[in-house]
Design a protein around this motif. Structure first.
Motif, PDB file in Angstrom:
ATOM      1  N   TYR A  89       0.840  -1.206   0.000  1.00 51.84           N
ATOM      2  CA  TYR A  89       0.000   0.000   0.000  1.00 51.84           C
ATOM      3  C   TYR A  89       0.875   1.256   0.000  1.00 51.84           C
ATOM      4  O   TYR A  89       0.510   2.265  -0.608  1.00 51.84           O
ATOM      5  CB  TYR A  89      -0.959  -0.002   1.201  1.00 51.84           C
ATOM      6  CG  TYR A  89      -1.853  -1.223   1.226  1.00 51.84           C
ATOM      7  CD1 TYR A  89      -2.382  -1.737   0.040  1.00 51.84           C
ATOM      8  CD2 TYR A  89      -2.158  -1.883   2.418  1.00 51.84           C
ATOM      9  CE1 TYR A  89      -3.182  -2.874   0.045  1.00 51.84           C
ATOM     10  CE2 TYR A  89      -2.966  -3.009   2.432  1.00 51.84           C
ATOM     11  CZ  TYR A  89      -3.469  -3.506   1.242  1.00 51.84           C
ATOM     12  OH  TYR A  89      -4.255  -4.631   1.256  1.00 51.84           O
ATOM     13  N   TYR A 127      -8.409  -8.734   3.579  1.00 51.60           N
ATOM     14  CA  TYR A 127      -7.715  -7.830   2.651  1.00 51.60           C
ATOM     15  C   TYR A 127      -7.753  -8.324   1.202  1.00 51.60           C
ATOM     16  O   TYR A 127      -7.127  -7.727   0.339  1.00 51.60           O
ATOM     17  CB  TYR A 127      -6.273  -7.599   3.130  1.00 51.60           C
ATOM     18  CG  TYR A 127      -6.247  -6.660   4.304  1.00 51.60           C
ATOM     19  CD1 TYR A 127      -5.955  -5.311   4.135  1.00 51.60           C
ATOM     20  CD2 TYR A 127      -6.579  -7.102   5.576  1.00 51.60           C
ATOM     21  CE1 TYR A 127      -5.970  -4.431   5.196  1.00 51.60           C
ATOM     22  CE2 TYR A 127      -6.603  -6.234   6.657  1.00 51.60           C
ATOM     23  CZ  TYR A 127      -6.296  -4.901   6.457  1.00 51.60           C
ATOM     24  OH  TYR A 127      -6.327  -4.032   7.518  1.00 51.60           O
ATOM     25  N   LYS A 220      -5.043  -0.159   3.728  1.00 55.09           N
ATOM     26  CA  LYS A 220      -5.600  -0.320   2.385  1.00 55.09           C
ATOM     27  C   LYS A 220      -6.640   0.764   2.102  1.00 55.09           C
ATOM     28  O   LYS A 220      -6.751   1.279   0.986  1.00 55.09           O
ATOM     29  CB  LYS A 220      -6.253  -1.707   2.301  1.00 55.09           C
ATOM     30  CG  LYS A 220      -6.877  -2.035   0.992  1.00 55.09           C
ATOM     31  CD  LYS A 220      -7.597  -3.388   1.045  1.00 55.09           C
ATOM     32  CE  LYS A 220      -8.133  -3.756  -0.332  1.00 55.09           C
ATOM     33  NZ  LYS A 220      -8.784  -5.071  -0.330  1.00 55.09           N
TER      34      LYS A 220
END
Ligand code: ADP
Ligand code: MG
Length: 349
Positions: A89, A127, A220
């Motif tokens: 990220y 995720y 995220k």
């Protein structure tokens, strides 16, 4: 918090290496079209399409990076994935696959490995990443876990550490220092437990800190948010070693200096109260405490209106000319030079 482990014990020798690999990987499903082949062949196969591929690895060693006396295995598995996703990220990319390699001594029964993988699976599901492979081996002592994360980004979207420009704003997501204090609380309880195992600790005042240490979340959401706001950072890094040290990386690689403001550092109330209790300086903890896994980035000053007032972000300062160095403006309006200390520096005081 995640659930407790059960107490049953099955020896790993009974299963053998292939039995173990099958056992731990059987519940993982592949979700990304880019995951062509996962576990089960000599190598996984990925479809890179026209994007750029991001690859990052972290190695965690028992006794160095984690202490199983207060780190439940399920949390360890979850965190081992988080620290890697956080790096993807931090490049402004999307994480899609992980590999997991473990070395375990015969002190660990199958149920321990199941716990570890339950945490890994929870991370994969939450995720949206695919477990596509790894390696399994024995160690003479303790546990090692290494996770590699693979992600992708459009070439134009990738954000490096070296793009910060003079006058850019310096922004941090979330708040700082809590994970470090969580570790201090857990270390203290461990010492108390050694002296008096019957002592039941009251950890109500530290729930946020302990959660941040044991169950960090990679940001995220911030990557999605920046896209929505149509903000592309000029430089970005995740905060694993502490704000100071990450600022150093950005400034060194971008050949710039920076000025940050003590009164702008985002601190949770539990950080402030626990710093008082431990007689620690909360600014020091925010600057040098590690493992926050927040994102630190710079944006052009023209993006000020898009960032300001957003509860996810704090504007903590701005980028200066390289020869100005890295400086902290204190609440008393004094300028002091920042030192590139990681969180270990706090330990030696
Ligand atoms: P090799 O002998 O080619 O190294 P392995 O027997 O180690 O193959 O692994 C077989 C398959 O299982 C491979 O797809 C590998 O990526 C996967 N694998 C091995 N260990 C793990 C693990 N700990 N977690 C996830 N996948 C694993
Ligand atoms: Mg192998």
């Amino acid at each position: 918090m995640l659930e407790d482990k059960n107490q049953q014990k099955t020896s790993l020798a009974e299963l053998g290496e292939f039995g173990l690999i099958n056992h731990i990987t059987q519940y993982f499903k592949l979700n990304h079209t880019s995951s062509i082949k996962g576990v089960g062949d000599d190598a996984a196969v990925l479809d890179a399409s026209e994007k750029q591929t991001l690859v990052t690895t972290d190695l965690l060693i028992e006794g160095v990076h984690f202490d199983l006396s207060y780190m439940p295995l399920k949390h360890l598995g979850y965190k081992a994935v988080m620290v890697n996703l956080s790096d993807v990220y931090a490049m402004n990319g999307t994480a899609e696959q992980i590999t997991v390699s473990i070395a375990v001594s015969n002190r660990f029964p199958l149920e321990a490995i199941e716990e570890l993988y339950a945490g890994i699976q929870l991370a994969c599901n939450t995720y949206k990443v695919d477990l596509i492979g790894g390696d399994t081996t024995s160690s003479t002592k303790g546990m090692l876990i290494s996770v590699t994360a693979i992600g992708k980004a459009d070439k134009a979207d990738v954000v490096y550490r070296n793009g910060a420009k003079e006058t850019d704003l310096i922004v941090v997501s979330g708040d700082l220092g809590a994970a470090y204090l969580g570790l201090q609380v857990l270390e203290r309880e461990k010492q108390v437990f050694k002296v008096d195992p019957n002592n039941q600790p009251d950890l109500d005042n530290y729930t946020y800190l302990i959660e941040r240490q044991l169950k960090p979340e990679a940001r995220k959401d911030v990557i999605g948010l920046l896209k929505e706001l149509e903000v592309k950072p000029t430089a970005m890094i995740d905060i694993s070693d502490g704000l100071s040290s990450e600022l150093f990386h950005i400034c060194t690689q971008s050949k710039v200096g920076c000025k940050i403001y003590e009164d702008k550092l985002p601190l949770d109330p539990q950080v402030i109260s626990t710093c008082e209790e431990f007689e620690l300086d909360s600014t020091m903890v925010a600057l040098s405490g590690g493992e926050d896994y927040e994102l630190l980035f710079t944006v052009p000053i023209a993006d000020f209106d898009k960032i300001k007032g957003n509860p996810n972000f704090s504007i903590i300062g701005h980028v200066t000319e390289e020869n100005q160095g890295l400086n902290l403006v204190t609440r008393a309006n004094q300028e002091i030079e920042l030192k590139a200390q990681g969180w270990n520096a706090l330990k030696n005081e």
